[in-house]
Design a protein around this motif. Structure first.
Motif, mmCIF file in Angstrom:
data_model
loop_
_atom_site.group_PDB
_atom_site.id
_atom_site.type_symbol
_atom_site.label_atom_id
_atom_site.label_comp_id
_atom_site.label_asym_id
_atom_site.label_seq_id
_atom_site.Cartn_x
_atom_site.Cartn_y
_atom_site.Cartn_z
ATOM 1 N N GLU A 54 30.374 5.132 -18.593
ATOM 2 C CA GLU A 54 30.666 5.829 -19.837
ATOM 3 C C GLU A 54 31.386 4.909 -20.837
ATOM 4 O O GLU A 54 31.116 4.965 -22.038
ATOM 5 C CB GLU A 54 31.545 7.045 -19.514
ATOM 6 N N LEU A 55 32.318 4.109 -20.347
ATOM 7 C CA LEU A 55 33.197 3.347 -21.243
ATOM 8 C C LEU A 55 32.949 1.846 -21.246
ATOM 9 O O LEU A 55 33.366 1.149 -22.177
ATOM 10 C CB LEU A 55 34.667 3.559 -20.836
ATOM 11 N N GLU B 128 30.648 -0.506 -21.683
ATOM 12 C CA GLU B 128 30.072 -1.333 -22.741
ATOM 13 C C GLU B 128 31.033 -1.438 -23.935
ATOM 14 O O GLU B 128 31.197 -2.497 -24.529
ATOM 15 C CB GLU B 128 28.738 -0.753 -23.191
ATOM 16 N N GLN B 129 31.680 -0.332 -24.264
ATOM 17 C CA GLN B 129 32.572 -0.367 -25.428
ATOM 18 C C GLN B 129 33.828 -1.181 -25.125
ATOM 19 O O GLN B 129 34.388 -1.826 -26.011
ATOM 20 C CB GLN B 129 32.910 1.062 -25.865
ATOM 21 N N ARG C 211 33.770 -3.791 -23.196
ATOM 22 C CA ARG C 211 33.302 -5.171 -23.322
ATOM 23 C C ARG C 211 33.194 -5.557 -24.787
ATOM 24 O O ARG C 211 33.501 -6.685 -25.176
ATOM 25 C CB ARG C 211 31.949 -5.351 -22.620
ATOM 26 N N MET D 116 35.068 -4.719 -27.028
ATOM 27 C CA MET D 116 36.408 -5.038 -27.533
ATOM 28 C C MET D 116 36.952 -6.321 -26.899
ATOM 29 O O MET D 116 38.118 -6.648 -27.046
ATOM 30 C CB MET D 116 37.356 -3.865 -27.298
ATOM 31 N N ARG E 80 23.393 -4.698 -30.133
ATOM 32 C CA ARG E 80 23.989 -5.147 -28.865
ATOM 33 C C ARG E 80 23.795 -6.642 -28.663
ATOM 34 O O ARG E 80 24.703 -7.339 -28.224
ATOM 35 C CB ARG E 80 23.333 -4.435 -27.688
ATOM 36 N N ASP F 180 26.105 -8.604 -30.698
ATOM 37 C CA ASP F 180 27.483 -8.585 -30.210
ATOM 38 C C ASP F 180 27.621 -9.248 -28.847
ATOM 39 O O ASP F 180 28.703 -9.261 -28.262
ATOM 40 C CB ASP F 180 27.988 -7.139 -30.133
ATOM 41 N N LEU G 254 26.356 -8.178 -26.080
ATOM 42 C CA LEU G 254 26.466 -7.200 -24.992
ATOM 43 C C LEU G 254 25.217 -7.210 -24.114
ATOM 44 O O LEU G 254 25.266 -6.783 -22.960
ATOM 45 C CB LEU G 254 26.695 -5.793 -25.562
ATOM 46 N N PHE H 99 32.396 -3.419 -33.075
ATOM 47 C CA PHE H 99 31.233 -2.543 -32.879
ATOM 48 C C PHE H 99 31.714 -1.097 -32.904
ATOM 49 O O PHE H 99 32.659 -0.750 -32.199
ATOM 50 C CB PHE H 99 30.606 -2.862 -31.508
ATOM 51 N N PHE I 152 30.261 2.673 -32.167
ATOM 52 C CA PHE I 152 29.120 3.370 -31.583
ATOM 53 C C PHE I 152 29.025 4.802 -32.127
ATOM 54 O O PHE I 152 29.975 5.321 -32.712
ATOM 55 C CB PHE I 152 29.272 3.425 -30.057
ATOM 56 N N LYS J 297 28.993 7.515 -30.451
ATOM 57 C CA LYS J 297 30.047 8.289 -29.813
ATOM 58 C C LYS J 297 31.051 7.300 -29.240
ATOM 59 O O LYS J 297 30.684 6.415 -28.481
ATOM 60 C CB LYS J 297 29.456 9.167 -28.705
ATOM 61 N N THR J 298 32.296 7.463 -29.625
ATOM 62 C CA THR J 298 33.308 6.486 -29.258
ATOM 63 C C THR J 298 33.867 6.767 -27.869
ATOM 64 O O THR J 298 34.188 7.914 -27.548
ATOM 65 C CB THR J 298 34.439 6.524 -30.293
ATOM 66 N N ALA J 299 33.957 5.716 -27.078
ATOM 67 C CA ALA J 299 34.504 5.848 -25.729
ATOM 68 C C ALA J 299 36.028 5.885 -25.811
ATOM 69 O O ALA J 299 36.649 4.949 -26.297
ATOM 70 C CB ALA J 299 34.055 4.672 -24.865
ATOM 71 N N LEU J 300 36.605 6.967 -25.339
ATOM 72 C CA LEU J 300 38.059 7.114 -25.382
ATOM 73 C C LEU J 300 38.593 7.287 -23.974
ATOM 74 O O LEU J 300 37.995 7.985 -23.156
ATOM 75 C CB LEU J 300 38.434 8.337 -26.227
ATOM 76 N N ALA K 59 41.755 -2.396 -28.494
ATOM 77 C CA ALA K 59 40.934 -3.269 -29.333
ATOM 78 C C ALA K 59 41.566 -4.645 -29.530
ATOM 79 O O ALA K 59 40.873 -5.596 -29.881
ATOM 80 C CB ALA K 59 40.682 -2.611 -30.688
ATOM 81 N N ARG L 215 40.137 0.870 -34.355
ATOM 82 C CA ARG L 215 39.907 -0.247 -33.435
ATOM 83 C C ARG L 215 39.237 -1.404 -34.173
ATOM 84 O O ARG L 215 39.639 -2.567 -34.045
ATOM 85 C CB ARG L 215 38.996 0.191 -32.289
#
Ligand SMILES: Nc1ncnc2c1ncn2[C@@H]1O[C@H](COP(=O)(O)OP(=O)(O)O)[C@@H](O)[C@H]1O
Ligand SMILES: [Mg+2]
Lengths: 231, 241
Positions: A126-127, A129-130, A132, A134, B47, B50, B52, B75, B77, B79-82, B94, B141
């Motif tokens: 879920e997290l 890739e994001q 990475r 950062m 991606r 970046d 990825l 980057f 997205f 939907k932001t991963a929190l 970040a 971020r």
């Protein structure tokens, strides 16, 4: 029958020293084993979850298989390692509480590692890739993900403790069920039942049951608190 | 860091070319829109830019002659991963990998929260925020990372108009601070409002690349015409002629 229950209840009410001593020994051993198991199992599980290295798939399969290790087999292996002619024989741990801690640590560490691996890998999906994106390193990501899933991990830790406190095979083989020294609730229950001291066995059974219930209630409470607080 | 030189980018996944000899030179400052139908390869392109995902073939280079170092990137997205933690802790991720002092980290995070209007919510649980606020965490971020190149993958796709407007303001502020921005969006009104030029992607290839006005009004390629015909009703809603 009724007398057995009444006597068991009396032992609990007067905080019988034998009952208290045995329960304390069980708690000491299983808490120590769970703590060491987490100190090793959580970092290992988290790194296996997110690091990419050759043979990773094999490691995952082995971890999952070790999760279901029969306690008595663990006891046997640890016995062989700790026995006088074994590789760790010079430590003189056999038939001490230390030996029981070692055996239960071997039992719960793969359990913690395997559960951590699964939980952290899901969070990474879920997290990851994001994180990475950062610029976080593998170690920083592992730390972040472990923190993110800390409530799920607490549940895994309690499961490990539950397994340790309830197992009988490993502590019996390496501890020897020596009165006042290496007797735990589970070994005492099996022994005292055989000897016919049913009230003592029953009283210990109640304590063990209460501990298991409290642990499970704590896990459920933690989970719902986390869901309410953090979503 | 301009131009961005992308040459022969090819990326295979699931047995087909998601990016298929993608070649483009992005030289304009400001915002470049990447548009095209679902599955065209837009997210994969961002991606790859970046780092990825690693393309099987092709090169990405920056600056005149492709000799500049890779720019600082951020980057955002759809939907932001929190993580299950406070807003401020989420933004701090970040800059965790930045080689700066703890004090400077904290200062950057605080400034970024201020910038996106979340300073008062710093201690709230991030996953409890509204969708619009969660995207503002993502922009905090990005802001804290001080990027030269910002990659936006449908950053307003799941937001209502008011939250979308807030985010667009932040995009403009970042652009005005000198950040080069690549914006993937199906909101053609937004594309018309924000972007200088547009790259139309179809089946992993560049169908067309040019000034936004020209592409939206007079698409030259069949792929762009087909895509715009599908999306144009949206545009009239957004009040774009
Ligand atoms: N890692 C992957 N494995 C398999 N298929 C992928 C992978 N990444 C992308 N794809 C496929 O490539 C196509 C393009 O994906 P994407 O770049 O997300 O398109 P877009 O963002 O333009 O909608 C999609 O059909 C997607 O399913
Ligand atoms: Mg996409």
């Amino acid at each position: 029958m009724l007398e057995t229950f009444a006597e068991a209840a009396r032992l609990l009410l007067v905080l019988d020293p034998a009952v208290a001593g045995i329960a304390t020994m069980s708690l000491r051993v299983s808490v120590a084993a769970s703590a060491i198991g987490c100190a090793i199992g959580i970092p290992v599980g988290a790194l296996v979850a997110i690091a990419r290295f050759p043979g990773r798939a094999v490691v995952v399969v082995v971890l999952n298989a070790l999760m279901g290790l029969p306690a008595v087999v663990v006891g046997l292996v640890v016995y062989l390692a700790l026995s006088r002619s074994g590789p760790l024989g010079h430590l003189g741990l056999l038939f001490t509480p230390g030996a029981m801690i070692v055996a239960q640590t071997v039992l719960v560490t793969p359990l913690v590692a395997a559960l951590t691996r699964q939980i952290v890998e899901d969070a990474d999906g879920e997290l990851g890739e994001q994180l990475r994106a950062m610029g976080l390193s593998t170690l920083q990501r592992a730390r972040t993900l472990v923190f993110d899933v800390r409530f799920s991990l607490a549940v895994a830790v309690l499961a490990a403790f539950g397994r340790a406190i309830a197992e009988v095979g490993a502590v019996l083989v390496v501890g020897g069920n020596i009165a006042g020294h290496t007797r735990t609730m589970t070994t005492a229950i099996s022994l005292e039942t055989q000897k016919g001291d049913l009230p003592l066995a029953l009283a210990l059974g109640f304590v063990l049951l209460a501990i298991v219930i409290v642990v499970n209630a704590a896990a459920a409470a933690l989970r719902s608190h986390a869901a309410r607080r953090y979503g | 860091m301009l131009p961005i030189l992308i040459k022969g980018l090819t990326l295979l996944a699931g047995g087909r070319a998601v990016l298929d000899d993608f070649t483009a030179e992005i030289a304009t400052r400001g915002i470049t829109a990447i548009i095209g139908p679902n599955g065209a390869g837009k997210s994969t392109l961002l991606r790859a830019l970046d780092g990825l995902v690693r393309p099987g073939r092709g090169t990405i280079a920056f600056g005149p002659g492709g000799r500049s170092p890779a720019p600082r990137r951020a980057f955002v997205f759809q939907k932001t991963a929190l993580i299950r933690a406070s807003v401020v802790r989420n933004v701090a991720l970040a800059v965790e990998a930045e080689p700066i002092s703890a004090a400077e980290r904290a200062a950057r995070v605080a400034a970024a929260l201020e910038r996106v209007g979340l300073a008062a919510r710093a201690q709230d649980a991030a996953r409890r925020l509204s969708g619009g606020e969660q995207q503002r965490v993502a922009f905090a971020r990005a802001w804290a990372r001080r990027p030269d190149l910002l990659l936006l993958d449908e950053p307003t796709a799941s937001l209502d108009p008011a939250a979308t407007e807030e985010i667009e303001r932040l995009v403009v502020a970042l652009r005005d601070a000198g950040t080069k921005i690549l914006l993937v969006s199906h909101n053609l009104g937004q594309v018309a409002r924000l972007a200088e030029d547009a790259v139309v992607l179809a089946s992993g290839k560049v169908a067309e690349h040019g000034p936004v006005d020209r592409i939206l009004k007079h698409p030259a390629s069949e792929a762009a015409r087909a895509y715009l015909k599908g999306e144009l009703p949206w545009m009239s809603f957004a009040g774009v002629s």
